[in-house]
Design a protein around this motif. Structure first.
Motif, PDB file in Angstrom:
ATOM      1  N   ASP A 197       0.813  -1.212   0.000  1.00 11.25           N
ATOM      2  CA  ASP A 197       0.000   0.000   0.000  1.00 11.25           C
ATOM      3  C   ASP A 197       0.852   1.270   0.000  1.00 11.25           C
ATOM      4  OD1 ASP A 197      -2.196  -1.614   0.073  1.00 11.25           O
ATOM      5  OD2 ASP A 197      -2.666  -1.280   2.190  1.00 11.25           O
ATOM      6  N   TYR A 198       2.129   1.134   0.371  1.00 10.57           N
ATOM      7  CA  TYR A 198       2.976   2.321   0.502  1.00 10.57           C
ATOM      8  C   TYR A 198       4.331   2.054  -0.157  1.00 10.57           C
ATOM      9  CZ  TYR A 198      -0.671   3.075   3.918  1.00 10.57           C
ATOM     10  OH  TYR A 198      -1.901   3.209   4.527  1.00 10.57           O
ATOM     11  N   PRO A 199       4.347   1.947  -1.463  1.00 12.11           N
ATOM     12  CA  PRO A 199       5.598   1.599  -2.167  1.00 12.11           C
ATOM     13  C   PRO A 199       6.666   2.676  -2.084  1.00 12.11           C
ATOM     14  CG  PRO A 199       3.879   2.226  -3.732  1.00 12.11           C
ATOM     15  CD  PRO A 199       3.213   2.128  -2.400  1.00 12.11           C
ATOM     16  N   GLU A 200       6.290   3.906  -1.730  1.00 13.52           N
ATOM     17  CA  GLU A 200       7.269   4.989  -1.670  1.00 13.52           C
ATOM     18  C   GLU A 200       7.792   5.217  -0.254  1.00 13.52           C
ATOM     19  OE1 GLU A 200       5.575   8.434  -3.520  1.00 13.52           O
ATOM     20  OE2 GLU A 200       6.083   7.708  -5.523  1.00 13.52           O
ATOM     21  N   PHE A 201       7.602   4.228   0.624  1.00 12.09           N
ATOM     22  CA  PHE A 201       8.146   4.322   1.983  1.00 12.09           C
ATOM     23  C   PHE A 201       9.335   3.388   2.118  1.00 12.09           C
ATOM     24  CE2 PHE A 201       8.772   2.948   6.296  1.00 12.09           C
ATOM     25  CZ  PHE A 201       8.684   4.120   7.016  1.00 12.09           C
ATOM     26  N   SER A 202      10.395   3.867   2.756  1.00 14.74           N
ATOM     27  CA  SER A 202      11.542   3.009   3.027  1.00 14.74           C
ATOM     28  C   SER A 202      12.393   3.617   4.128  1.00 14.74           C
ATOM     29  CB  SER A 202      12.400   2.801   1.772  1.00 14.74           C
ATOM     30  OG  SER A 202      12.983   4.027   1.355  1.00 14.74           O
ATOM     31  N   VAL A 203      13.195   2.767   4.761  1.00 17.25           N
ATOM     32  CA  VAL A 203      14.192   3.199   5.737  1.00 17.25           C
ATOM     33  C   VAL A 203      15.558   2.833   5.167  1.00 17.25           C
ATOM     34  CG1 VAL A 203      15.057   3.011   8.086  1.00 17.25           C
ATOM     35  CG2 VAL A 203      12.591   2.854   7.652  1.00 17.25           C
ATOM     36  N   GLN A 204      16.350   3.839   4.887  1.00 15.88           N
ATOM     37  CA  GLN A 204      17.663   3.628   4.289  1.00 15.88           C
ATOM     38  C   GLN A 204      18.746   3.656   5.372  1.00 15.88           C
ATOM     39  OE1 GLN A 204      18.661   3.161   0.810  1.00 15.88           O
ATOM     40  NE2 GLN A 204      20.438   2.527   2.036  1.00 15.88           N
ATOM     41  N   ASN A 205      19.512   2.565   5.482  1.00 12.58           N
ATOM     42  CA  ASN A 205      20.626   2.515   6.427  1.00 12.58           C
ATOM     43  C   ASN A 205      21.830   3.232   5.814  1.00 12.58           C
ATOM     44  OD1 ASN A 205      18.915   0.935   7.912  1.00 12.58           O
ATOM     45  ND2 ASN A 205      19.970  -0.987   7.484  1.00 12.58           N
ATOM     46  N   ILE A 206      22.319   4.268   6.494  1.00 13.43           N
ATOM     47  CA  ILE A 206      23.357   5.138   5.946  1.00 13.43           C
ATOM     48  C   ILE A 206      24.756   4.779   6.466  1.00 13.43           C
ATOM     49  CG2 ILE A 206      24.177   7.517   5.746  1.00 13.43           C
ATOM     50  CD1 ILE A 206      21.616   7.096   4.200  1.00 13.43           C
ATOM     51  N   ALA A 207      24.868   4.571   7.777  1.00  6.27           N
ATOM     52  CA  ALA A 207      26.201   4.344   8.347  1.00  6.27           C
ATOM     53  C   ALA A 207      26.104   3.556   9.639  1.00  6.27           C
ATOM     54  CB  ALA A 207      26.905   5.677   8.604  1.00  6.27           C
TER      55      ALA A 207
ATOM     56  N   ILE B 174       8.111  16.115  20.974  1.00  4.33           N
ATOM     57  CA  ILE B 174       7.979  16.701  19.641  1.00  4.33           C
ATOM     58  C   ILE B 174       7.518  15.623  18.674  1.00  4.33           C
ATOM     59  CG2 ILE B 174       9.180  17.919  17.791  1.00  4.33           C
ATOM     60  CD1 ILE B 174      11.287  18.674  20.010  1.00  4.33           C
ATOM     61  N   VAL B 175       6.374  15.838  18.044  1.00  4.21           N
ATOM     62  CA  VAL B 175       5.782  14.850  17.148  1.00  4.21           C
ATOM     63  C   VAL B 175       5.737  15.400  15.735  1.00  4.21           C
ATOM     64  CG1 VAL B 175       3.806  13.360  16.684  1.00  4.21           C
ATOM     65  CG2 VAL B 175       4.328  14.025  19.047  1.00  4.21           C
ATOM     66  N   VAL B 176       6.348  14.674  14.818  1.00  7.75           N
ATOM     67  CA  VAL B 176       6.232  14.990  13.394  1.00  7.75           C
ATOM     68  C   VAL B 176       5.204  14.043  12.807  1.00  7.75           C
ATOM     69  CG1 VAL B 176       7.419  15.115  11.175  1.00  7.75           C
ATOM     70  CG2 VAL B 176       8.645  15.714  13.285  1.00  7.75           C
ATOM     71  N   ARG B 177       4.159  14.591  12.219  1.00  6.23           N
ATOM     72  CA  ARG B 177       3.107  13.768  11.594  1.00  6.23           C
ATOM     73  C   ARG B 177       3.063  14.087  10.104  1.00  6.23           C
ATOM     74  NH1 ARG B 177      -2.553  12.699  14.386  1.00  6.23           N
ATOM     75  NH2 ARG B 177      -1.281  10.966  15.162  1.00  6.23           N
ATOM     76  N   VAL B 178       3.271  13.058   9.291  1.00  9.02           N
ATOM     77  CA  VAL B 178       3.374  13.217   7.840  1.00  9.02           C
ATOM     78  C   VAL B 178       2.117  12.650   7.187  1.00  9.02           C
ATOM     79  CG1 VAL B 178       4.823  12.823   5.824  1.00  9.02           C
ATOM     80  CG2 VAL B 178       5.865  12.888   8.109  1.00  9.02           C
ATOM     81  N   TYR B 179       1.540  13.408   6.249  1.00 12.51           N
ATOM     82  CA  TYR B 179       0.290  13.035   5.588  1.00 12.51           C
ATOM     83  C   TYR B 179       0.482  12.884   4.077  1.00 12.51           C
ATOM     84  CZ  TYR B 179      -1.278  15.752   9.740  1.00 12.51           C
ATOM     85  OH  TYR B 179      -1.443  16.288  10.990  1.00 12.51           O
ATOM     86  N   ASP B 180      -0.614  12.529   3.421  1.00  8.82           N
ATOM     87  CA  ASP B 180      -0.734  12.627   1.956  1.00  8.82           C
ATOM     88  C   ASP B 180       0.420  11.960   1.216  1.00  8.82           C
ATOM     89  OD1 ASP B 180      -3.045  14.189   2.338  1.00  8.82           O
ATOM     90  OD2 ASP B 180      -1.861  16.022   2.467  1.00  8.82           O
TER      91      ASP B 180
ATOM     92  N   PHE C 253       9.450   8.885   2.728  1.00  9.98           N
ATOM     93  CA  PHE C 253       8.026   8.628   2.501  1.00  9.98           C
ATOM     94  C   PHE C 253       7.564   9.584   1.418  1.00  9.98           C
ATOM     95  CE2 PHE C 253       3.494   8.820   4.453  1.00  9.98           C
ATOM     96  CZ  PHE C 253       3.044   7.874   3.551  1.00  9.98           C
ATOM     97  N   GLY C 254       7.548   9.118   0.164  1.00 10.97           N
ATOM     98  CA  GLY C 254       7.246  10.009  -0.946  1.00 10.97           C
ATOM     99  C   GLY C 254       8.295  11.105  -1.017  1.00 10.97           C
TER     100      GLY C 254
END
Length: 424
Positions: free
Chosen positions: A223-233, A389-395, A269-270
């Motif tokens: 349902d959310y193909p544009e979501f990912s967690v990228q491991n950087i270091a 502190i809460v970041v809420r991402v939509y759309d 996320f997008g």
């Protein structure tokens, strides 16, 4: 005519909030499928960030729990345990998680990530700690994972650049005279992992640098193909930016402390990007940009982001000019606990329009009086200086808000709301 139900639902929430009488407390509207929530929890005892991904997958990044027996913790230079001392810091973290965990999900953490082995990120032993049924002492992530099951626990491993389980390494002066007891705490951590692996099937892994599927959506990933967690270091190994390849900064046996070994990730996320990097730094001992430090190496591969946590809590050895100019976030979030944070020079760098143009908003979980006495009015640039502190991402990642919640209350009512911000 087509209707976007998620947008309609968001507009309804905003509409209803506008009619709440002034002075009446408001609760954060419940998470809904499609939201990305990132909660930066303030206990006064170190970092902890609880995240709910768009399909309900959960992640906890760090579970700081500095000892109540150290003079630094009880002095005026450090924050107090909040909301009060009726619970330990890990108990307050779990209490927070229980409040904001999606009700339709099983009570568990799908993932927990420990950035590195310092007390304000994973816990610390002392004479006040209780013993768990598994025989290990309760502190930090060990206490969190005893109170709420963790399915996968990710850390930086133990065998590079030095083997922390080696008796000869443990007897080195840097560890044997460590007043914060990293090795004794690690031994309890390993006992916790062994017990929880048998009891609830906990899986422990080291962060895989370059991977974008080690931390993945567990419930409805399609349902959310544009979501990912990228491991950087991790451990000084830096992702190249393509495939799963990476390059090392450190050699076997080259241990420069825990901070430069921190796990670093970016959440996408997008259009929206979020960065967090533990305690990596980028300023040398003379106050100059260190082009060979972790910040300088991760910045190009991280790239511009919408929201970034301050490396090393905003300590004066962090946020070098090259790094700031490269990631140039719209929102900076400072997770701190001492009057040392932020360094005034750090504040100058992250607010400099010469380093990058445009607006930027800064939020802090706590600002100590000592900091205010030294830096003074420049701190007025912060949008908030106290609270969760809460970041809420939509759309699908197009827009986001920032909420500040009351950290003195068990109900955690909304203190302020900022946004909407448009993801870049």
């Amino acid at each position: 005519m087509r209707f976007n139900l998620k947008k309609i639902g968001l507009l309804v929430i905003i509409f209803l909030m506008a009619f709440v009488p002034k002075g009446q407390s408001q609760q954060l509207p419940a998470w809904q499928p499609g939201y990305l929530d990132i909660h930066h929890i303030n206990t006064g005892r170190g970092d902890a960030a609880f995240m709910v991904f768009p399909d309900g997958t959960t992640l906890l990044v760090d579970a700081g729990d500095m000892s109540e027996t150290h003079p630094r913790t009880t002095s005026s230079r450090n924050a107090k345990l909040v909301p009060d001392r009726s619970k330990t810091a890990p108990e307050w973290i779990v209490d927070y998680i229980d409040q904001f965990l999606p009700k339709q999900q099983e009570r568990r953490l799908d993932y927990a990530l420990i950035t590195h082995y310092h007390d304000d990120h994973f816990g610390e032993l002392d004479s006040l700690r209780k013993i768990a049924p598994g025989g290990y002492q309760l502190t930090g992530i060990m206490e969190v994972g005893t109170l709420i099951p963790i399915k996968k626990l990710i850390d930086r491993g133990f065998d590079f650049p030095i083997n922390l389980k080696d008796d000869k390494v443990q007897s080195q002066e840097r560890f044997s005279k460590d007043s914060y007891g990293m090795i004794p705490t690690l031994k309890e951590y390993w006992n916790f992992i062994a017990y929880q692996s048998k009891k609830v099937g906990l899986v422990n892994e080291a962060l895989l640098v370059g991977s974008n599927n080690q931390i993945a959506l567990k419930h409805h990933p399609k349902d959310y193909p544009e979501f990912s967690v990228q491991n950087i270091a991790s451990n000084g190994n830096i992702w190249t930016g393509y495939d799963n390849s990476f390059y090392p900064l450190f050699k076997e046996g080259e241990y420069l402390g825990e901070n430069p070994l921190s796990n670093v990730i970016r959440i996408d996320f997008g259009k929206f990007n979020y960065y967090t990097g533990g305690d990596i730094a980028g300023i040398d001992g003379f106050g100059q940009t260190d082009i060979d430090a972790l910040e300088s190496h991760v910045a190009p591969v991280v790239g511009p982001v919408d929201v970034a946590t301050l490396n090393h809590h905003g300590n004066r050895n962090s946020q070098n000019p090259f790094y700031v100019r490269t990631i140039r976030p719209r929102v900076w979030i400072q997770q701190n606990w001492t009057a040392d944070h932020p360094g005034e020079e750090v504040l100058r760098r992250i607010t400099s329009k010469k380093l990058y143009p445009g607006d930027r908003d800064i939020f802090s979980t706590i600002m100590l009086q000592g900091t205010k006495d030294v830096i003074g009015g420049r701190l007025d640039q912060y949008k908030s200086q106290k609270g969760h502190i809460v970041v809420r991402v939509y759309d699908n990642g197009d827009t986001y808000d920032v909420y500040v919640l009351d950290d003195t209350s068990e109900e955690r009512e909304i203190i302020s709301k900022h946004g909407p911000y448009k993801a870049r």
